[in-house]
Design a protein around this motif. Sequence first.
Motif, short mmCIF file in Angstrom:
data_model
loop_
_atom_site.label_atom_id
_atom_site.label_comp_id
_atom_site.label_asym_id
_atom_site.label_seq_id
_atom_site.Cartn_x
_atom_site.Cartn_y
_atom_site.Cartn_z
N VAL A 68 0.84 -1.21 0.00
CA VAL A 68 0.00 0.00 0.00
C VAL A 68 0.87 1.25 0.00
CG1 VAL A 68 -1.59 1.32 1.48
CG2 VAL A 68 -2.06 -1.08 0.98
N ALA A 69 1.92 1.26 0.81
CA ALA A 69 2.81 2.41 0.88
C ALA A 69 3.49 2.66 -0.47
CB ALA A 69 3.87 2.20 1.97
N ILE A 70 3.97 1.61 -1.10
CA ILE A 70 4.66 1.75 -2.37
C ILE A 70 3.68 2.16 -3.47
CG2 ILE A 70 5.98 0.50 -4.14
CD1 ILE A 70 7.24 -1.08 -1.79
N ALA A 71 2.49 1.58 -3.46
CA ALA A 71 1.48 1.94 -4.46
C ALA A 71 1.14 3.42 -4.37
CB ALA A 71 0.22 1.10 -4.28
N ASN A 72 0.97 3.90 -3.14
CA ASN A 72 0.65 5.31 -2.98
C ASN A 72 1.81 6.18 -3.46
OD1 ASN A 72 -1.42 7.23 -1.69
ND2 ASN A 72 0.54 7.93 -0.86
N ARG A 73 3.03 5.80 -3.10
CA ARG A 73 4.22 6.57 -3.49
C ARG A 73 4.37 6.63 -5.01
NH1 ARG A 73 7.40 9.01 -5.62
NH2 ARG A 73 9.53 9.54 -5.05
N ASN A 74 4.03 5.51 -5.68
CA ASN A 74 4.16 5.45 -7.14
C ASN A 74 2.88 5.84 -7.86
OD1 ASN A 74 6.87 4.66 -7.33
ND2 ASN A 74 6.32 2.55 -6.86
N ARG A 75 1.90 6.28 -7.11
CA ARG A 75 0.61 6.73 -7.66
C ARG A 75 -0.05 5.64 -8.50
NH1 ARG A 75 -0.60 11.29 -6.08
NH2 ARG A 75 -2.15 11.76 -7.67
N CYS A 76 0.04 4.41 -8.01
CA CYS A 76 -0.58 3.27 -8.69
C CYS A 76 -1.95 3.01 -8.05
CB CYS A 76 0.29 2.02 -8.60
SG CYS A 76 -0.46 0.62 -9.47
N GLU A 77 -2.98 3.54 -8.67
CA GLU A 77 -4.33 3.39 -8.15
C GLU A 77 -4.76 1.92 -8.13
OE1 GLU A 77 -6.55 6.06 -10.66
OE2 GLU A 77 -6.11 7.76 -9.35
N ALA A 94 -8.74 -0.79 8.79
CA ALA A 94 -8.82 0.33 7.84
C ALA A 94 -7.86 1.44 8.26
CB ALA A 94 -10.25 0.85 7.75
N ASP A 95 -7.74 1.69 9.57
CA ASP A 95 -6.82 2.73 10.06
C ASP A 95 -5.37 2.35 9.79
OD1 ASP A 95 -8.93 4.33 10.92
OD2 ASP A 95 -8.76 3.70 13.02
N GLU A 96 -5.04 1.07 9.98
CA GLU A 96 -3.67 0.62 9.72
C GLU A 96 -3.32 0.75 8.24
OE1 GLU A 96 -2.62 -2.76 13.03
OE2 GLU A 96 -4.21 -3.26 11.58
N ILE A 97 -4.27 0.43 7.37
CA ILE A 97 -4.03 0.55 5.93
C ILE A 97 -3.88 2.02 5.55
CG2 ILE A 97 -5.10 0.26 3.65
CD1 ILE A 97 -3.88 -2.31 4.69
N ALA A 98 -4.74 2.88 6.09
CA ALA A 98 -4.66 4.32 5.79
C ALA A 98 -3.32 4.89 6.25
CB ALA A 98 -5.83 5.06 6.43
N ALA A 100 -0.49 3.15 6.67
CA ALA A 100 0.55 2.55 5.82
C ALA A 100 0.62 3.25 4.48
CB ALA A 100 0.29 1.06 5.63
N GLN A 101 -0.51 3.69 4.00
CA GLN A 101 -0.55 4.37 2.70
C GLN A 101 0.40 5.56 2.67
OE1 GLN A 101 -4.53 5.32 1.40
NE2 GLN A 101 -3.79 6.52 -0.32
N VAL A 102 0.56 6.23 3.80
CA VAL A 102 1.48 7.36 3.87
C VAL A 102 2.77 7.00 4.63
CG1 VAL A 102 -0.26 9.14 3.52
CG2 VAL A 102 0.23 8.34 5.85
N GLY A 103 3.04 5.69 4.73
CA GLY A 103 4.29 5.23 5.31
C GLY A 103 4.36 5.30 6.81
N GLN A 104 3.23 5.24 7.48
CA GLN A 104 3.21 5.36 8.94
C GLN A 104 2.55 4.16 9.59
OE1 GLN A 104 1.25 9.10 9.67
NE2 GLN A 104 2.93 10.28 8.80
N SER A 105 2.89 3.96 10.86
CA SER A 105 2.26 2.93 11.67
C SER A 105 2.48 3.28 13.13
CB SER A 105 2.88 1.55 11.38
OG SER A 105 2.33 0.58 12.25
N SER A 106 1.51 2.92 13.97
CA SER A 106 1.68 3.12 15.41
C SER A 106 2.58 2.04 16.00
CB SER A 106 0.31 3.12 16.11
OG SER A 106 -0.35 1.89 15.89
N ASP A 107 2.83 0.98 15.25
CA ASP A 107 3.73 -0.08 15.66
C ASP A 107 5.14 0.25 15.17
OD1 ASP A 107 4.32 -2.97 16.50
OD2 ASP A 107 4.90 -2.99 14.37
N ALA A 108 6.09 0.35 16.08
CA ALA A 108 7.45 0.79 15.73
C ALA A 108 8.11 -0.13 14.69
CB ALA A 108 8.32 0.86 16.98
N LYS A 109 7.90 -1.43 14.81
CA LYS A 109 8.52 -2.36 13.87
C LYS A 109 7.95 -2.17 12.47
CE LYS A 109 9.86 -7.18 13.41
NZ LYS A 109 9.94 -8.49 14.05
N THR A 110 6.64 -2.05 12.39
CA THR A 110 6.00 -1.82 11.08
C THR A 110 6.44 -0.48 10.51
OG1 THR A 110 4.11 -3.19 11.70
CG2 THR A 110 3.77 -1.62 9.90
#
Length: 177
Positions: A68-77, A94-98, A100-110
């Motif tokens: 999801v993060a890479i798709a968003n970065r490369n603008r691959c709908e 849904a919150d975790e995916i949203a 991840a879409q911008v490269g973030q996570s509340s989990d440090a490892k992720t």
Amino acid sequence: MPRVNIQSENAPAASRPLLAQIDQAFGATPNMFKAVANSPAALQSMWAAFGALGGGTLGAKLGEQIAVAIANRNRCEYCLAAHTVLGQKAGASADEIAAAQVGQSSDAKTAAALAFALKVVEQRAQVSDADVASLRENGFGDEQIVEIVAHVALNLFTNYVNVALDVPVDFPKVALK
């Protein structure tokens, strides 16, 4: 309008057995696979990579968050839509995916994995010792580090196929961020 054939019945004969496997796995044949099926070698490569990485040590959820993060970065709908669905099936909220879409996570490892994957994309793999050390500090070993890079490579392949060939999205659309 797709720039290559996406009709399964017009795919080369050598692609049809794999298309049947893909159809069985998804319950339908996604347009991306129909496009890639124009090259039996490319289809075999892509399907094998999905299978191999699906059995890797990162787990499906993190693999989908990376996608999801890479798709968003490369603008691959296309990939953003597909991996949002697949990520939720893999247990991501849904919150975790949203996030991840911008490269973030509340989990440090992720978060560390997403930051590294995006850095590989943005800097064309020109990462530093500190970037790899950050992964190690967050619990990733050599096997997982290599798998993150492999996920990046596979997702670049799928993103480029879908964007370059204008493959129609056949999953519920998700807005790019």
